[in-house]
Design an enzyme around this catalytic site. Structure first.
Site, PDB file in Angstrom:
ATOM      1  CD  GLU A   1     -41.103   7.417  29.810  1.00 22.14           C
ATOM      2  OE1 GLU A   1     -41.924   8.252  29.391  1.00 22.14           O
ATOM      3  OE2 GLU A   1     -41.359   6.211  29.913  1.00 22.14           O
TER       4      GLU A   1
ATOM      5  CB  CYS B   1     -43.397  15.574  28.836  1.00 25.06           C
ATOM      6  SG  CYS B   1     -44.241  14.478  29.981  1.00 25.06           S
TER       7      CYS B   1
HETATM    8  P1  NAD Z   1     -32.932  18.138  28.677  1.00 25.60           P
HETATM    9  O1  NAD Z   1     -32.849  16.934  27.827  1.00 25.60           O
HETATM   10  O2  NAD Z   1     -32.488  19.424  28.100  1.00 25.60           O
HETATM   11  O3  NAD Z   1     -32.111  17.921  30.002  1.00 25.60           O
HETATM   12  C1  NAD Z   1     -32.143  16.712  30.716  1.00 25.60           C
HETATM   13  C2  NAD Z   1     -30.869  16.620  31.499  1.00 25.60           C
HETATM   14  O4  NAD Z   1     -29.788  16.412  30.613  1.00 25.60           O
HETATM   15  C3  NAD Z   1     -30.511  17.874  32.301  1.00 25.60           C
HETATM   16  O5  NAD Z   1     -30.045  17.510  33.559  1.00 25.60           O
HETATM   17  C4  NAD Z   1     -29.416  18.517  31.482  1.00 25.60           C
HETATM   18  O6  NAD Z   1     -28.504  19.242  32.265  1.00 25.60           O
HETATM   19  C5  NAD Z   1     -28.736  17.346  30.868  1.00 25.60           C
HETATM   20  N1  NAD Z   1     -28.002  17.638  29.636  1.00 25.60           N
HETATM   21  C6  NAD Z   1     -28.123  18.716  28.829  1.00 25.60           C
HETATM   22  N2  NAD Z   1     -27.277  18.619  27.790  1.00 25.60           N
HETATM   23  C7  NAD Z   1     -26.617  17.437  27.934  1.00 25.60           C
HETATM   24  C8  NAD Z   1     -25.612  16.771  27.186  1.00 25.60           C
HETATM   25  N3  NAD Z   1     -25.134  17.301  26.064  1.00 25.60           N
HETATM   26  N4  NAD Z   1     -25.168  15.597  27.655  1.00 25.60           N
HETATM   27  C9  NAD Z   1     -25.658  15.035  28.767  1.00 25.60           C
HETATM   28  N5  NAD Z   1     -26.613  15.645  29.527  1.00 25.60           N
HETATM   29  C10 NAD Z   1     -27.075  16.823  29.119  1.00 25.60           C
HETATM   30  O7  NAD Z   1     -34.472  18.222  29.147  1.00 25.60           O
HETATM   31  P2  NAD Z   1     -35.140  19.228  30.141  1.00 25.60           P
HETATM   32  O8  NAD Z   1     -35.037  20.625  29.635  1.00 25.60           O
HETATM   33  O9  NAD Z   1     -34.675  18.959  31.522  1.00 25.60           O
HETATM   34  O10 NAD Z   1     -36.681  18.729  30.010  1.00 25.60           O
HETATM   35  C11 NAD Z   1     -37.483  19.091  28.948  1.00 25.60           C
HETATM   36  C12 NAD Z   1     -37.690  17.958  27.977  1.00 25.60           C
HETATM   37  O11 NAD Z   1     -38.005  16.757  28.667  1.00 25.60           O
HETATM   38  C13 NAD Z   1     -38.840  18.183  27.029  1.00 25.60           C
HETATM   39  O12 NAD Z   1     -38.503  17.756  25.748  1.00 25.60           O
HETATM   40  C14 NAD Z   1     -39.947  17.314  27.599  1.00 25.60           C
HETATM   41  O13 NAD Z   1     -40.935  16.938  26.675  1.00 25.60           O
HETATM   42  C15 NAD Z   1     -39.173  16.160  28.093  1.00 25.60           C
HETATM   43  N6  NAD Z   1     -39.915  15.471  29.141  1.00 25.60           N
HETATM   44  C16 NAD Z   1     -40.357  14.214  28.893  1.00 25.60           C
HETATM   45  C17 NAD Z   1     -41.105  13.555  29.860  1.00 25.60           C
HETATM   46  C18 NAD Z   1     -41.622  12.161  29.669  1.00 25.60           C
HETATM   47  O14 NAD Z   1     -42.047  11.566  30.646  1.00 25.60           O
HETATM   48  N7  NAD Z   1     -41.610  11.607  28.475  1.00 25.60           N
HETATM   49  C19 NAD Z   1     -41.359  14.195  31.068  1.00 25.60           C
HETATM   50  C20 NAD Z   1     -40.888  15.478  31.268  1.00 25.60           C
HETATM   51  C21 NAD Z   1     -40.149  16.099  30.304  1.00 25.60           C
END
Ligand code: NAD
Length: 458
Positions: free
Chosen positions: A211, A245
């Site tokens: 997602e 999102c």
């Molecule tokens: P992110 O992808 O930066 O982080 C998600 C998780 O991954 C966090 O816990 C983070 O610590 C971890 N992470 C970061 N770097 C990593 C790596 N190299 N390897 C493994 N894990 C790692 O996302 P975010 O900042 O938490 O959320 C924002 C994003 O999520 C936006 O792009 C938003 O559009 C999307 N989002 C999508 C939905 C949906 O339902 N489609 C809902 C909410 C947010």
């Protein structure tokens, strides 16, 4: 005490293999307990959301806890039917037999969620996964510690650790977790991390739901009800300070109604947030300094026509409109995920559609219009996850439609029935009678049987 991930995961796998999660009655009982526990802990959840994101109680209920309870109500009502085997037709060639699809849980599921809707985006997939009969490792984002603690307390009250385990942590915890073999991975977050998760999943041949996000366009044409469009766009864009999102990322409007729309957007910001949004207690905050500073880089002072004030101490940024934005501006190069609303205009429908088509498929697309042909053309020709006509954001707030991305904005979907299906493998089973055994498939092949086979298979 040092957490031993291997032991945690193995305990879940062992528990799953006892068959303890297979009883639908037990799943339903656990979901009932979860419902009650969430209700008992609404204050703690709302307080966590206030501390992490400055969310008001109304917004927390409307966008997080209320929607979570609604998903639980749906599952409690429908789980028995969803978990039943589904009879399907059988081709004549397989006479005399019956065919059915048997929903079966995957096993141990890893759910990783982001910080922007920490309650909803962790508990909603959890509900679907539990309803389908899985055990869950729930990894919460490191950026929302207060909400996380409230979630953990609820989960630990309802589920033993071998059924659901809550983990905290960021990059490092994710990287550690991805070293293990799960039976399903459900990831919500950015495109960048989504790719990393997908790569690891490929290595273990683990099925995934991703997602993700993207730049969701909001089209407003000259036939739209401008006043209502502005009201709804301002609500959906500045909800949770744009950290949503499916927030409309940018407005793409017809040049013909640009001035009127801009005037109405400003009027609506003033009506909904007052003239001093930074001191409005119902207007939240940016999650942390990193994101606050990222957003400051997108505030192009030459293009700000409304808002623009910021306060580092409280991590607040006013609802801000950037006007006459161009495709090449910094704000158009990444998902904004903040309270900055760029306005772009188009001269022709073809130009507008072409631009959106050339970009990564967005998670959401919104059209404000009363032109049926245009609505039809855009919804059929352009690729996107889901969206609304004459509204924004609310298409995700229903258990009756799946929610998910398309192309670069994600793989798979969930909510309601589709959520149950996402966390289930459907075994296709054919049950053959032992009373009759047609001879034609067996060797040695005979000429007269060849003709018979052709009457069945053509
Ligand atoms: P992110 O992808 O930066 O982080 C998600 C998780 O991954 C966090 O816990 C983070 O610590 C971890 N992470 C970061 N770097 C990593 C790596 N190299 N390897 C493994 N894990 C790692 O996302 P975010 O900042 O938490 O959320 C924002 C994003 O999520 C936006 O792009 C938003 O559009 C999307 N989002 C999508 C939905 C949906 O339902 N489609 C809902 C909410 C947010």
């Amino acid at each position: 005490m040092e957490l031993n991930l291997a032991e945690v995961i193995q305990a879940q796998k062992d528990y799953f293999h006892t068959g303890a999660t297979l009883s639908v009655k037990k799943r339903k009982q656990k979901l009932k307990e979860l419902y009650q526990e969430i209700k008992n802990n609404l204050y703690a959840l709302h307080e966590g959301l206030r501390l992490d994101l400055g969310k008001s109680e109304t917004e927390s209920y409307m966008c997080e806890t209320g929607l979570t309870l609604s998903e639980l109500s749906y599952m409690l009502k429908h789980i028995k039917r969803l978990a039943k085997r589904k009879k399907v037709s059988t081709p004549l060639a397989h006479m005399v037999s019956k065919s059915y699809r048997l929903p079966s849980p995957y096993g141990t599921v890893l759910i990783m969620n982001p910080w922007n809707y920490p309650v909803l985006l962790s508990l909603e997939p959890l509900i679907d996964a539990i309803a389908a009969g899985n055990t869950v490792i729930l990894k919460l984002s490191e950026y929302s510690p207060h909400s996380n603690q409230a979630i953990k307390n609820i989960i630990e009250h309802v589920f033993p650790k071998e059924y659901v385990t809550v983990l905290f942590g960021g990059f490092q915890m994710n990287s550690e977790l991805l070293k293990y073999q799960f039976d399903y991975i459900f990831f919500t977050g950015s495109k960048r991390v989504g790719k990393i998760v997908y790569e690891h999943a490929a290595h273990c041949l683990t099925p995934v739901t991703l997602e993700l996000g993207g730049k969701s366009p909001c089209i407003v044409d000259e036939t739209a009800n401008i006043k209502l469009a502005a009201k709804r766009i301002v609500w959906g864009k500045f909800l949770n300070l744009g950290q949503t999102c499916v927030a409309p990322d940018y407005i793409f409007c017809s040049e013909k109604i640009h001035d009127e729309l801009l005037k109405e957007l400003i009027r609506q910001i003033q009506i909904q947030f007052g003239s001093h949004p930074l001191t409005n207690p119902s207007y939240g905050k940016i999650i942390n300094e990193k994101h606050f500073h990222r957003l400051l880089q997108l505030l192009d002072s030459k293009k700000i026509v409304y808002g623009g004030a910021t306060e580092e101490a409280t991590l607040k940024i006013e609802p801000t409109i950037l006007d006459r934005v161009e495709y090449t501006d910094a704000v158009m190069q990444e998902e904004i995920f903040g309270p900055i609303l760029p306005i772009l205009t188009y001269q022709s429908e073809a130009e507008m559609i072409q631009y959106i088509k050339e970009k990564d498929a967005p998670l959401a697309l919104y059209i404000f219009s009363s032109n049926k042909n245009r609505i039809q053309k855009i919804t059929t020709e352009v690729g996107f996850g889901g969206g609304c006509i004459n509204d924004v954001v609310i298409h995700l707030a229903t258990p009756y439609m799946p929610f998910g991305g398309f192309g670069a904005s994600g793989i798979g979907s969930y909510h309601g029935k589709v959520g149950f299906e996402t966390f289930s493998h459907y075994k296709s089973i054919l049950k053959k009678s032992t009373r009759i055994d047609l001879p034609m498939r067996y060797q040695p092949y005979k000429k007269r049987n060849k003709a018979l086979i052709k009457t069945f298979l053509h």
